[in-house]
Design a protein around this motif. Structure first.
Motif, PDB file in Angstrom:
ATOM      1  N   ASN A   1      17.889  -1.532   2.509  1.00 11.73           N
ATOM      2  CA  ASN A   1      16.797  -1.460   3.498  1.00 11.73           C
ATOM      3  C   ASN A   1      15.490  -0.967   2.861  1.00 11.73           C
ATOM      4  N   ASN A   2      15.127  -1.599   1.756  1.00 12.24           N
ATOM      5  CA  ASN A   2      13.885  -1.294   1.031  1.00 12.24           C
ATOM      6  C   ASN A   2      13.822   0.092   0.405  1.00 12.24           C
ATOM      7  N   GLN A   3      14.965   0.788   0.376  1.00 11.43           N
ATOM      8  CA  GLN A   3      15.015   2.123  -0.207  1.00 11.43           C
ATOM      9  C   GLN A   3      15.846   2.055  -1.488  1.00 11.43           C
ATOM     10  N   LEU A   4      15.279   2.526  -2.605  1.00 13.91           N
ATOM     11  CA  LEU A   4      16.040   2.549  -3.856  1.00 13.91           C
ATOM     12  C   LEU A   4      17.179   3.556  -3.710  1.00 13.91           C
TER      13      LEU A   4
ATOM     14  N   LEU B   1       9.935  -7.130  -6.428  1.00 15.07           N
ATOM     15  CA  LEU B   1      10.104  -6.658  -5.046  1.00 15.07           C
ATOM     16  C   LEU B   1       9.101  -5.550  -4.699  1.00 15.07           C
ATOM     17  N   GLY B   2       8.399  -5.041  -5.732  1.00 12.91           N
ATOM     18  CA  GLY B   2       7.463  -3.940  -5.503  1.00 12.91           C
ATOM     19  C   GLY B   2       8.170  -2.597  -5.319  1.00 12.91           C
ATOM     20  N   VAL B   3       9.382  -2.478  -5.873  1.00 16.13           N
ATOM     21  CA  VAL B   3      10.114  -1.205  -5.781  1.00 16.13           C
ATOM     22  C   VAL B   3       9.746  -0.352  -6.990  1.00 16.13           C
ATOM     23  N   ASN B   4       9.266   0.860  -6.744  1.00 17.89           N
ATOM     24  CA  ASN B   4       8.857   1.744  -7.832  1.00 17.89           C
ATOM     25  C   ASN B   4      10.069   2.476  -8.409  1.00 17.89           C
ATOM     26  N   THR B   5      10.279   2.303  -9.716  1.00 22.52           N
ATOM     27  CA  THR B   5      11.443   2.925 -10.374  1.00 22.52           C
ATOM     28  C   THR B   5      11.011   3.963 -11.417  1.00 22.52           C
ATOM     29  N   ASP B   6       9.713   4.273 -11.452  1.00 20.56           N
ATOM     30  CA  ASP B   6       9.149   5.152 -12.496  1.00 20.56           C
ATOM     31  C   ASP B   6       9.902   6.470 -12.662  1.00 20.56           C
TER      32      ASP B   6
ATOM     33  N   PHE C   1      23.383 -14.613   1.640  1.00 20.74           N
ATOM     34  CA  PHE C   1      23.446 -14.326   0.209  1.00 20.74           C
ATOM     35  C   PHE C   1      22.565 -15.284  -0.586  1.00 20.74           C
ATOM     36  N   GLN C   2      21.887 -14.732  -1.585  1.00 20.64           N
ATOM     37  CA  GLN C   2      21.106 -15.571  -2.496  1.00 20.64           C
ATOM     38  C   GLN C   2      21.127 -14.963  -3.889  1.00 20.64           C
ATOM     39  N   ALA C   3      21.335 -15.804  -4.901  1.00 22.27           N
ATOM     40  CA  ALA C   3      21.253 -15.331  -6.285  1.00 22.27           C
ATOM     41  C   ALA C   3      19.843 -15.613  -6.783  1.00 22.27           C
ATOM     42  N   VAL C   4      19.262 -14.642  -7.472  1.00 22.85           N
ATOM     43  CA  VAL C   4      17.947 -14.824  -8.067  1.00 22.85           C
ATOM     44  C   VAL C   4      18.192 -14.954  -9.577  1.00 22.85           C
ATOM     45  N   SER C   5      18.131 -16.168 -10.096  1.00 23.28           N
ATOM     46  CA  SER C   5      18.550 -16.486 -11.460  1.00 23.28           C
ATOM     47  C   SER C   5      17.986 -15.537 -12.519  1.00 23.28           C
ATOM     48  N   GLY C   6      18.886 -14.931 -13.311  1.00 21.35           N
ATOM     49  CA  GLY C   6      18.485 -14.037 -14.400  1.00 21.35           C
ATOM     50  C   GLY C   6      17.943 -12.697 -13.941  1.00 21.35           C
ATOM     51  N   LYS C   7      17.973 -12.433 -12.651  1.00 23.79           N
ATOM     52  CA  LYS C   7      17.371 -11.192 -12.129  1.00 23.79           C
ATOM     53  C   LYS C   7      18.286 -10.379 -11.228  1.00 23.79           C
ATOM     54  N   GLY C   8      19.004 -11.033 -10.327  1.00 21.51           N
ATOM     55  CA  GLY C   8      19.854 -10.265  -9.425  1.00 21.51           C
ATOM     56  C   GLY C   8      20.318 -11.062  -8.227  1.00 21.51           C
ATOM     57  N   VAL C   9      20.653 -10.332  -7.162  1.00 16.10           N
ATOM     58  CA  VAL C   9      21.142 -10.973  -5.938  1.00 16.10           C
ATOM     59  C   VAL C   9      20.568 -10.264  -4.710  1.00 16.10           C
TER      60      VAL C   9
ATOM     61  N   ILE D   1      20.202  -6.219  -5.324  1.00 12.17           N
ATOM     62  CA  ILE D   1      20.734  -5.636  -6.561  1.00 12.17           C
ATOM     63  C   ILE D   1      20.185  -6.433  -7.734  1.00 12.17           C
ATOM     64  N   GLY D   2      19.631  -5.726  -8.715  1.00 15.53           N
ATOM     65  CA  GLY D   2      19.133  -6.476  -9.869  1.00 15.53           C
ATOM     66  C   GLY D   2      18.446  -5.611 -10.893  1.00 15.53           C
ATOM     67  N   ASN D   3      17.861  -6.280 -11.881  1.00 13.52           N
ATOM     68  CA  ASN D   3      17.263  -5.572 -13.016  1.00 13.52           C
ATOM     69  C   ASN D   3      15.816  -5.134 -12.739  1.00 13.52           C
ATOM     70  N   LEU D   4      15.211  -4.543 -13.761  1.00 17.57           N
ATOM     71  CA  LEU D   4      13.857  -4.009 -13.619  1.00 17.57           C
ATOM     72  C   LEU D   4      12.843  -5.094 -13.241  1.00 17.57           C
ATOM     73  N   THR D   5      12.998  -6.270 -13.849  1.00 19.55           N
ATOM     74  CA  THR D   5      12.110  -7.394 -13.529  1.00 19.55           C
ATOM     75  C   THR D   5      12.158  -7.701 -12.028  1.00 19.55           C
ATOM     76  N   TYR D   6      13.376  -7.698 -11.483  1.00 19.64           N
ATOM     77  CA  TYR D   6      13.564  -7.982 -10.061  1.00 19.64           C
ATOM     78  C   TYR D   6      12.913  -6.874  -9.217  1.00 19.64           C
ATOM     79  N   MET D   7      13.070  -5.609  -9.637  1.00 19.51           N
ATOM     80  CA  MET D   7      12.484  -4.487  -8.896  1.00 19.51           C
ATOM     81  C   MET D   7      10.963  -4.607  -8.868  1.00 19.51           C
ATOM     82  N   LYS D   8      10.388  -5.011 -10.023  1.00 22.87           N
ATOM     83  CA  LYS D   8       8.930  -5.172 -10.101  1.00 22.87           C
ATOM     84  C   LYS D   8       8.493  -6.257  -9.141  1.00 22.87           C
TER      85      LYS D   8
END
Ligand code: ADP
Ligand code: MG
Length: 285
Positions: free
Chosen positions: A145-148, A118-123, A90-98, A109-116
């Motif tokens: 597993n890298n799948q949104l 990670l390179g996860v496309n949420t468009d 487990f790791q917390a990413v401050s202000g972004k997610g976990v 798990i996290g917000n849009l900033t975190y997704m960006k």
């Protein structure tokens, strides 16, 4: 002594001398203006690979590593979907997610900033995201597993009498500012509901004190009201630091003023008491 009767603790005379001179009141959002107990309101699946129960169970298992109010909401929902595993790595990413592993799967798990990051496309889910945020909900993405896999929306309730307190402060000519790590759209929606003049959103915990400084650099005398969950440095930077009683020990230690009853209207009372006391002092002189 008078303040104590209202449940307002003033540490030393300094706060009493300064409070009435305040020109801007900066409120922390989560846990100060809101109750700080969000609940899951919507789960939007974004793939056909994972079922809803599996997504919430895995997300909740990883959130067991976090103490964030959002984590508590997801855990509560996840427990209804089955037994939760203990998270690994487990790791917390401050202000972004976990991030962490559960049931042999990698979960983020996290917000849009975190997704960006990670390179996860949420468009494809932008309009859904904006709709939920427009309803003043906080939205996090779940990646397995890298799948949104899903969007999870959560709503927190405002404390009673928040609007009344803000209206009273505005009548006294104070500028009302809100600060949060939450996204701009959600923060704006909440700000509109209660008449906030200015919103600082998406502020990382370590940058909250800098925003107090920014207001001071604009020539303002700042009162910061917070519960101390990542806002103690901001309480210390403010001209007057006001800790709400339900807050953490560290806030109660840092704040020059402590509101024992956790009632935001006591911010108004504290400022009024300060003004009346100073007037009395002048009169006596
Ligand atoms: P705030 O105190 O205003 O909630 P934080 O800096 O703690 O601000 O969090 C900012 C954002 O980071 C949250 O709105 C959320 O999107 C994300 N975040 C933080 N912790 C978690 C968590 N445990 N799980 C999911 N998202 C999180
Ligand atoms: Mg808070």
């Amino acid at each position: 002594g008078r303040a104590t009767k209202f449940g307002i603790i003033l540490k030393g005379g300094e706060a009493l001398e300064k409070a009435y001179r305040v020109t801007a009141v900066l409120f922390d959002k989560t846990g100060t203006l809101t109750v700080g107990k969000p609940m899951v309101t919507d789960i939007v699946l974004t793939s056909t690979i994972f079922r809803e129960d599996e997504v919430v169970r895995l997300a909740a298992s990883v959130e067991k590593g976090s103490e964030h109010p959002l984590a508590r909401a997801i855990i509560e929902r996840g427990q209804r979907a089955g037994t939760l595993a203990e998270p690994k790595n487990f790791q917390a990413v401050s202000g972004k997610g976990v991030t962490g592993e559960a049931e042999g799967k990698e979960v983020k798990i996290g917000n849009l900033t975190y997704m960006k990051e990670l390179g996860v496309n949420t468009d494809a889910h932008q309009s859904e995201l904006e709709r939920l945020q427009g309803e003043a909900k906080t939205v996090v993405f779940v990646v397995i597993n890298n799948q949104l896999a899903a969007l999870i929306a959560m709503a927190d309730t405002l404390k009673p009498d928040v609007k009344e307190a803000i209206d009273a402060l505005k009548k006294m000519g104070k500028e009302i500012v809100m600060i949060t790590g939450d996204n701009q759209k959600t923060a704006d929606a909440i700000g509109r509901q209660i008449g906030i003049d200015r919103v600082f959103a998406e502020v990382l915990p370590q940058d909250k004190a800098k925003m107090v400084k920014k207001l001071q650099d604009e020539g303002k005398q700042v009162a910061m009201v917070g519960d101390g969950i990542n806002d103690s440095p901001a309480l210390a930077q403010a001209n007057v630091g006001i800790a709400v009683g339900s807050g953490t020990d560290v806030a109660v230690q840092t704040g020059q003023v402590v509101l024992v009853k956790d009632d935001i209207r006591d911010v108004v009372t504290a400022i009024q008491l300060s003004g009346k006391t100073i007037r009395k002092v002048w009169q006596n002189l």
